[in-house]
Design a protein around this motif. Structure first.
Motif, mmCIF file in Angstrom:
data_model
loop_
_atom_site.group_PDB
_atom_site.id
_atom_site.type_symbol
_atom_site.label_atom_id
_atom_site.label_comp_id
_atom_site.label_asym_id
_atom_site.label_seq_id
_atom_site.Cartn_x
_atom_site.Cartn_y
_atom_site.Cartn_z
ATOM 1 N N LEU A 81 46.540 32.322 35.974
ATOM 2 C CA LEU A 81 45.678 32.836 35.178
ATOM 3 C C LEU A 81 45.475 34.399 35.549
ATOM 4 C CD1 LEU A 81 42.938 30.292 33.941
ATOM 5 C CD2 LEU A 81 45.386 31.023 32.871
ATOM 6 N N ILE A 82 45.671 34.926 36.809
ATOM 7 C CA ILE A 82 45.330 36.079 36.950
ATOM 8 C C ILE A 82 46.485 36.974 36.252
ATOM 9 C CG2 ILE A 82 47.022 36.117 38.886
ATOM 10 C CD1 ILE A 82 45.127 38.263 40.283
ATOM 11 N N LEU A 83 47.655 36.393 35.871
ATOM 12 C CA LEU A 83 48.764 37.223 35.253
ATOM 13 C C LEU A 83 48.486 37.730 34.105
ATOM 14 C CD1 LEU A 83 51.812 35.712 36.727
ATOM 15 C CD2 LEU A 83 50.797 37.527 37.573
ATOM 16 N N SER A 88 46.774 42.039 30.461
ATOM 17 C CA SER A 88 45.855 42.692 29.480
ATOM 18 C C SER A 88 45.340 44.089 29.978
ATOM 19 C CB SER A 88 44.920 41.876 29.302
ATOM 20 O OG SER A 88 44.014 41.841 30.372
ATOM 21 N N ARG A 89 45.628 44.525 30.843
ATOM 22 C CA ARG A 89 45.163 45.728 31.270
ATOM 23 C C ARG A 89 46.356 46.700 31.800
ATOM 24 N NH1 ARG A 89 41.406 42.251 31.849
ATOM 25 N NH2 ARG A 89 39.139 42.725 31.907
ATOM 26 N N GLY A 90 47.338 45.890 31.867
ATOM 27 C CA GLY A 90 48.555 46.690 32.116
ATOM 28 C C GLY A 90 48.491 47.419 33.803
ATOM 29 N N ILE A 91 48.363 46.617 34.636
ATOM 30 C CA ILE A 91 48.228 46.761 35.983
ATOM 31 C C ILE A 91 48.896 46.019 36.899
ATOM 32 C CG2 ILE A 91 45.706 48.104 35.723
ATOM 33 C CD1 ILE A 91 44.381 45.559 36.730
ATOM 34 N N GLY A 92 48.796 46.239 38.242
ATOM 35 C CA GLY A 92 49.456 45.433 39.112
ATOM 36 C C GLY A 92 51.068 45.246 38.753
ATOM 37 N N PRO A 93 51.630 43.982 38.711
ATOM 38 C CA PRO A 93 52.925 44.180 38.345
ATOM 39 C C PRO A 93 53.277 44.388 36.923
ATOM 40 C CG PRO A 93 52.010 41.839 38.279
ATOM 41 C CD PRO A 93 50.782 42.701 39.029
ATOM 42 N N TYR A 94 52.348 44.770 36.073
ATOM 43 C CA TYR A 94 52.614 45.065 34.545
ATOM 44 C C TYR A 94 52.382 46.605 34.523
ATOM 45 C CZ TYR A 94 52.751 39.994 34.165
ATOM 46 O OH TYR A 94 53.016 38.678 34.455
ATOM 47 N N SER A 95 52.201 47.227 35.496
ATOM 48 C CA SER A 95 51.692 48.752 35.464
ATOM 49 C C SER A 95 52.676 49.688 34.616
ATOM 50 C CB SER A 95 51.614 49.588 36.876
ATOM 51 O OG SER A 95 52.860 49.031 37.599
ATOM 52 N N ASN A 143 54.179 35.950 53.041
ATOM 53 C CA ASN A 143 52.858 35.717 52.281
ATOM 54 C C ASN A 143 53.207 35.598 50.646
ATOM 55 O OD1 ASN A 143 53.833 38.520 51.653
ATOM 56 N ND2 ASN A 143 51.811 39.262 52.669
ATOM 57 N N GLY A 144 54.321 35.286 50.206
ATOM 58 C CA GLY A 144 54.596 35.019 49.072
ATOM 59 C C GLY A 144 55.945 35.478 48.357
ATOM 60 N N PRO A 145 56.068 35.420 47.249
ATOM 61 C CA PRO A 145 57.346 35.832 46.572
ATOM 62 C C PRO A 145 57.271 37.477 46.482
ATOM 63 C CG PRO A 145 56.205 34.978 44.877
ATOM 64 C CD PRO A 145 55.284 34.767 46.322
ATOM 65 N N PRO A 146 58.352 38.091 46.026
ATOM 66 C CA PRO A 146 58.318 39.610 46.052
ATOM 67 C C PRO A 146 57.155 40.166 45.363
ATOM 68 C CG PRO A 146 60.600 38.919 46.088
ATOM 69 C CD PRO A 146 59.821 37.801 45.831
ATOM 70 N N ARG A 147 56.677 39.514 44.075
ATOM 71 C CA ARG A 147 55.714 40.105 43.443
ATOM 72 C C ARG A 147 54.967 38.930 42.766
ATOM 73 N NH1 ARG A 147 57.650 42.899 37.785
ATOM 74 N NH2 ARG A 147 59.310 41.496 37.443
ATOM 75 N N GLY A 148 53.901 39.325 42.058
ATOM 76 C CA GLY A 148 52.930 38.336 41.369
ATOM 77 C C GLY A 148 51.989 37.782 42.128
ATOM 78 N N ALA A 149 51.215 36.592 41.442
ATOM 79 C CA ALA A 149 50.074 36.091 41.706
ATOM 80 C C ALA A 149 50.030 35.373 43.107
ATOM 81 C CB ALA A 149 49.464 35.040 40.802
ATOM 82 N N THR A 152 49.634 38.286 45.544
ATOM 83 C CA THR A 152 48.222 38.961 45.745
ATOM 84 C C THR A 152 47.248 38.062 46.403
ATOM 85 O OG1 THR A 152 48.681 39.970 43.647
ATOM 86 C CG2 THR A 152 46.585 39.733 44.266
ATOM 87 N N SER A 153 47.418 36.539 46.301
ATOM 88 C CA SER A 153 46.678 35.702 46.836
ATOM 89 C C SER A 153 46.914 35.611 48.513
ATOM 90 C CB SER A 153 46.725 34.264 46.154
ATOM 91 O OG SER A 153 46.132 34.226 44.938
ATOM 92 N N GLY A 154 48.129 35.481 48.520
ATOM 93 C CA GLY A 154 48.470 35.718 50.112
ATOM 94 C C GLY A 154 48.053 36.767 51.170
#
Length: 351
Positions: A81-83, A88-95, A143-149, A152-154
């Motif tokens: 649900l973080i995605l 909705s804000r166009g930030i992080g992986p959706y910048s 600590n995770g895949p190349p990007r995504g939730a 971020t959590s890792g």
């Protein structure tokens, strides 16, 4: 990515005969993960009911899957649900999408049910132990895949444990989900942190290559200001379980569970199954009706089943990781299915 087609049954069951069986596209995580089990069980339930055929792409990057659903290019996805929140804000992986377009896309997403089948763990091989998980300077950590939730959590977990940021004190290693196990078992990292179900097929596969130790988040850190911020962050929910029950889930595997008290404390990754807002209401109603009637199938089909935190009852929104910073809405067909099954759905989830 690995693509598997799950074929639907030829006969439509009478209660759901109003909607002809359809072929839908879906994307999920790699085999061994909680979303993968949920989605393949979901597909099998739809097959048995004759409602839809799901063509599932496994090992997907869910950052891309969420955007594809929002754009109407994909029918169903398992979504941390973080995605939708970030979109909705166009930030992080959706910048690169931008705030205006991101909000427009996020408004096209609807949830049909929720789950929180994974929680964050920190682990290492006993042959190369981490003596103090709060001192991780100089280590290489998957600590995770190349990007995504999950990434971020890792990163948040390592920062909570040690105060270090990725690239500043420790080296974060990222690979796509299908390569996670081979990267860890190959010995190129000192430790790993990932969202996992209980018991985790991924952690069992990793332990097959050598004894491992899994830690929770120490109580002092878990209850600290930063710990509370991370636990309440968009896409997260608190997770605690008696450590004896947690250990029992891994009985027979070479996995040691370490906590500083009698509970395993961490935070869950809040998920929703999402569809485009324009998906046919009757189709969604039939799909969610099948899900609600398949509770035994979800809970008894795998050892992980009882710990999926699936929504088979009233939905208050907050427990699902919504109705706070995350403002996702449910599809009207899903709401109707819950209500006709005798359950309530919080007003904040109504479109």
């Amino acid at each position: 990515m690995i693509k598997s087609t799950i074929l639907g049954a030829a006969v439509v069951l009478a209660p759901l005969a109003a909607t002809a069986q359809q072929t839908l596209t879906a994307e999920t995580t790699s085999a061994g993960s909680s979303p993968h089990y949920i989605d393949t069980t979901f597909a099998a339930a739809l097959e048995s009911a004759g409602v839809a055929t799901l063509q599932i792409t496994e090992g997907a990057t869910l950052t891309n899957s969420v955007k594809a659903v929002a754009e109407g290019r994909l029918d169903i996805a398992a979504a941390p649900l973080i995605l939708p929140f970030l979109l909705s804000r166009g930030i992080g992986p959706y910048s690169g999408v931008g705030a205006e377009k991101g909000k427009e896309l996020a408004d096209n997403i609807r949830a049909i049910f929720f789950h929180a089948g994974s929680h964050q763990i920190f682990a290492y091989y006993d042959s190369k132990p981490i003596e103090d998980i709060t001192k991780l300077d100089g280590t290489r950590i998957w600590n995770g895949p190349p990007r995504g939730a999950a990434l971020t959590s890792g990163r948040a977990t390592v920062q909570l444990l040690s105060g270090l940021k990725d690239g500043e004190g420790y080296e974060g290693v990222q690979t796509p989900w299908p390569d996670a196990v081979s990267t860890i078992t190959g010995g190129s990292v000192d430790a790993w942190t990932s969202p996992d179900g209980l018991p985790s097929g991924r952690q069992i596969r990793i332990a097959a290559a050598g004894a491992t130790t899994i830690h929770d988040i120490p109580s002092a850190l878990y209850n600290s200001e930063l710990g509370k911020q991370i636990t309440a962050a968009p896409g997260h929910a608190p997770f605690s379980m008696p450590v004896d029950e947690y250990r029992a889930a891994y009985a027979g595997n070479d996995i040691t569970i370490v906590t500083d008290d009698d509970t395993f404390d961490s935070y869950s990754t809040a998920f929703g199954e999402i569809v485009p807002a324009e998906m046919d209401e009757q189709l969604v109603f039939d799909i969610v009706t099948v899900v609600l009637e398949a509770q035994d199938r979800f809970e008894k089909g795998s050892p992980i089943g009882p710990n999926l935190n699936m929504t088979f009852g009233d939905i208050d929104g907050v427990s699902q990781g919504a109705c706070g910073a995350v403002q996702i809405k449910m599809h009207p067909g899903a709401i109707r299915a819950y209500q006709e099954a005798g359950f309530t759905v919080a007003e904040c989830l109504h479109p």
